[in-house]
Design an enzyme around this catalytic site. Structure first.
Site, PDB file in Angstrom:
ATOM      1  N   ASN A 192       0.841  -1.201   0.000  1.00  0.00           N
ATOM      2  CA  ASN A 192       0.000   0.000   0.000  1.00  0.00           C
ATOM      3  C   ASN A 192       0.873   1.246   0.000  1.00  0.00           C
ATOM      4  O   ASN A 192       1.911   1.292   0.657  1.00  0.00           O
ATOM      5  CB  ASN A 192      -0.882  -0.005   1.259  1.00  0.00           C
ATOM      6  N   ASP A 210      -2.985   0.550   7.873  1.00  0.00           N
ATOM      7  CA  ASP A 210      -1.760   1.347   7.640  1.00  0.00           C
ATOM      8  C   ASP A 210      -0.641   0.966   8.620  1.00  0.00           C
ATOM      9  O   ASP A 210       0.234   1.784   8.922  1.00  0.00           O
ATOM     10  CB  ASP A 210      -2.063   2.854   7.749  1.00  0.00           C
TER      11      ASP A 210
HETATM   12  C1  GAR Z   1      -2.322   8.891  -2.885  1.00  0.00           C
HETATM   13  O1  GAR Z   1      -1.868  10.069  -2.279  1.00  0.00           O
HETATM   14  C2  GAR Z   1      -2.179   7.713  -1.930  1.00  0.00           C
HETATM   15  O2  GAR Z   1      -1.052   7.812  -1.111  1.00  0.00           O
HETATM   16  C3  GAR Z   1      -3.456   7.850  -1.135  1.00  0.00           C
HETATM   17  O3  GAR Z   1      -4.433   8.155  -2.091  1.00  0.00           O
HETATM   18  C4  GAR Z   1      -3.835   8.963  -3.100  1.00  0.00           C
HETATM   19  C5  GAR Z   1      -4.236   8.458  -4.470  1.00  0.00           C
HETATM   20  O4  GAR Z   1      -3.827   9.357  -5.452  1.00  0.00           O
HETATM   21  N1  GAR Z   1      -3.775   6.665  -0.418  1.00  0.00           N
HETATM   22  C6  GAR Z   1      -4.209   6.666   0.842  1.00  0.00           C
HETATM   23  O5  GAR Z   1      -4.427   7.672   1.474  1.00  0.00           O
HETATM   24  C7  GAR Z   1      -4.423   5.277   1.423  1.00  0.00           C
HETATM   25  N2  GAR Z   1      -4.663   5.351   2.826  1.00  0.00           N
HETATM   26  P1  GAR Z   1      -3.933   8.984  -6.981  1.00  0.00           P
HETATM   27  O6  GAR Z   1      -5.366   8.464  -7.212  1.00  0.00           O
HETATM   28  O7  GAR Z   1      -3.690  10.266  -7.709  1.00  0.00           O
HETATM   29  O8  GAR Z   1      -2.910   7.928  -7.278  1.00  0.00           O
END
Ligand code: GAR
Length: 193
Positions: free
Chosen positions: A110, A148
């Protein structure tokens, strides 16, 4: 080295999916290749991108599938169909269920926008910004039943500047994610062919 089939779970804007796809096209995640995109948000930009570039997609809302556990069983079938050995969560904002965790134990990673264990859960960038800490960052970790909380694989620090807004900070966090995720994926594909 044999090829490693990778599924990306993405339900947001999909910038990390785009970036991984670009890295694949540039030969930067070999022997890994993207074989499937999974989403619980059929209308997301991530899904639109996957369809645009011709990646196989499984995108169904949990509710339309008849609930989470049914959705997950359908997903496991799809993963097997595409011979997936590495699962990358890149903007998938749900807990992974036990069936999937057990099937892909040690092979689900993740991406999270903070320096874990700080700022777990939703809106990690906003949490760090509001907390007025001097730095935050990004983490890639193995997924376990602990939200997480699985073992860390890699992190990158991002300073929070006095002139930062949530937008400028978010932008730099995404840059850090785009740098770190393909490297981790390549490394894992090389050590677990
Ligand atoms: C990213 O910042 C990722 O780290 C986060 O969602 C975003 C997706 O961006 N994930 C989380 O927060 C998981 N807990 P994207 O759709 O532009 O790749």
């Amino acid at each position: 080295m044999s090829a490693v089939s990778i599924a990306v779970f993405a339900s947001g804007t999909g910038s990390n999916l785009r970036n991984l796809y670009a890295a694949q096209q540039a030969g930067e995640i070999a022997p890994g290749y993207l074989s499937l995109v999974i989403s619980d948000k059929p209308e997301s930009k991530a899904v639109a991108f996957a369809r645009e570039v011709g990646l196989p997609v499984f995108a169904i809302d949990h509710k339309d599938a008849g609930g989470r556990s049914v959705w997950e069983r359908m997903v496991i079938r799809e993963l097997h169909k595409h011979h997936v050995t590495l699962v990358v969560l890149a903007g998938y904002m749900r807990l992974v269920g036990l069936a999937l965790l057990e099937t892909y134990q040690g092979r689900i990673i993740n991406l999270h926008p903070s320096l874990l264990p700080a700022f777990k859960g939703l809106d990690a960038i906003g949490q760090a910004f509001e907390a007025k800490v001097a730095e935050t960052g990004v983490s890639v970790h193995y997924v376990t039943a602990d939200l997480d909380g699985g073992p860390l694989i890699a992190q990158k620090r991002v300073a929070i500047l006095s002139e930062d807004t949530i937008e400028t900070l978010t932008h730099r966090i995404h840059e850090a994610e785009h740098e770190i995720l393909p490297k981790v994926v390549r490394m894992l594909c090389q050590i677990h062919p």
